[in-house]
Design a protein around this motif. Structure first.
Motif, mmCIF file in Angstrom:
data_model
loop_
_atom_site.group_PDB
_atom_site.id
_atom_site.type_symbol
_atom_site.label_atom_id
_atom_site.label_comp_id
_atom_site.label_asym_id
_atom_site.label_seq_id
_atom_site.Cartn_x
_atom_site.Cartn_y
_atom_site.Cartn_z
ATOM 1 N N ASN A 1 0.826 -1.223 0.000
ATOM 2 C CA ASN A 1 0.000 0.000 0.000
ATOM 3 C C ASN A 1 0.856 1.268 0.000
ATOM 4 N N THR B 1 3.447 1.711 1.785
ATOM 5 C CA THR B 1 4.211 1.767 3.030
ATOM 6 C C THR B 1 5.410 0.831 2.931
ATOM 7 N N THR C 1 -2.819 -0.210 6.945
ATOM 8 C CA THR C 1 -2.012 -1.359 6.528
ATOM 9 C C THR C 1 -1.811 -2.317 7.701
ATOM 10 N N GLU D 1 -5.024 -4.197 7.954
ATOM 11 C CA GLU D 1 -5.185 -5.112 6.817
ATOM 12 C C GLU D 1 -4.342 -6.371 6.982
#
Length: 197
Positions: free
Chosen positions: A138, A140, A170, A173
């Protein structure tokens, strides 16, 4: 010097991370790094101070948000030999201990460790080994790392980015959100029996 952009970080330490680690490894690995560094822990401060390749790198915490993410920024970089004026700032502002009585105008890397740090009972030198696997998830930076603090093995997972919302989304997730957020310095202090400040 390029612009310094503070980064928000979520990190945890443990031995196994179960399904969360599997979720990370489903993504393509973006890089691998192996390094050996010296961290200098202070009983009076939780600033992140490490030395790698003859460069002292100081990071300081700016904020902790409602999701318990920590925002860190680079506060100082100093190469060796280092002038005593810079070392005075390091001891006073970042170690937060008494400034030593300098007998020289500059100090080599070895002199700094042996004559200044090693003689201060408020400071502890920690030998750190790292093997880091990086993933781009994502946008990151997500890392799984095998570390040793003075030979004590520790595993860590980190998610970091300049945008805290991206970091925490994140973390959720990947299934990491229920794990405790622990920064490097607190983990290291625990590993070497120094305790948290």
């Amino acid at each position: 010097m390029s612009e310094i952009i503070p980064r928000w970080e979520w990190r945890t330490f443990g031995q196994a991370f179960g399904e969360a680690e599997n979720n990370i490894k489903k993504h393509k690995e973006a890089g691998f790094k192996k390094s050996e560094e010296k961290y200098i822990l202070s009983k009076k401060s939780n600033n992140n101070i490490k030395i790698r390749d003859d460069l002292a790198d100081v990071k300081t915490q700016l904020n902790v948000n409602a999701d318990k993410l920590e925002q860190w920024t680079v506060a100082m970089k100093q190469s060796f030999p280092a002038p005593k004026d810079s070392l005075e700032v390091l001891f006073r502002d970042y170690f937060k201990v008494s400034v030593p009585s300098f007998t020289k105008d500059t100090y080599t890397y070895t002199e700094f460790l042996d004559e200044l740090v090693g003689k201060c009972d408020q400071l502890v030198i920690v030998e750190v080994e790292k093997e880091r696997q990086a993933y781009d998830i994502n946008g990151t930076v997500v890392e799984i790392a095998e570390t040793k603090f003075n030979g004590v093995p520790m595993r860590t997972i980190c998610v970091e980015h300049a945008d805290p919302d991206l970091v925490i989304s994140t973390v959720r997730e990947l299934g990491l959100v229920d794990l405790e957020n622990i920064n490097y310095i607190n983990a290291m202090k625990t590993a070497v029996g120094m305790g948290k400040e």
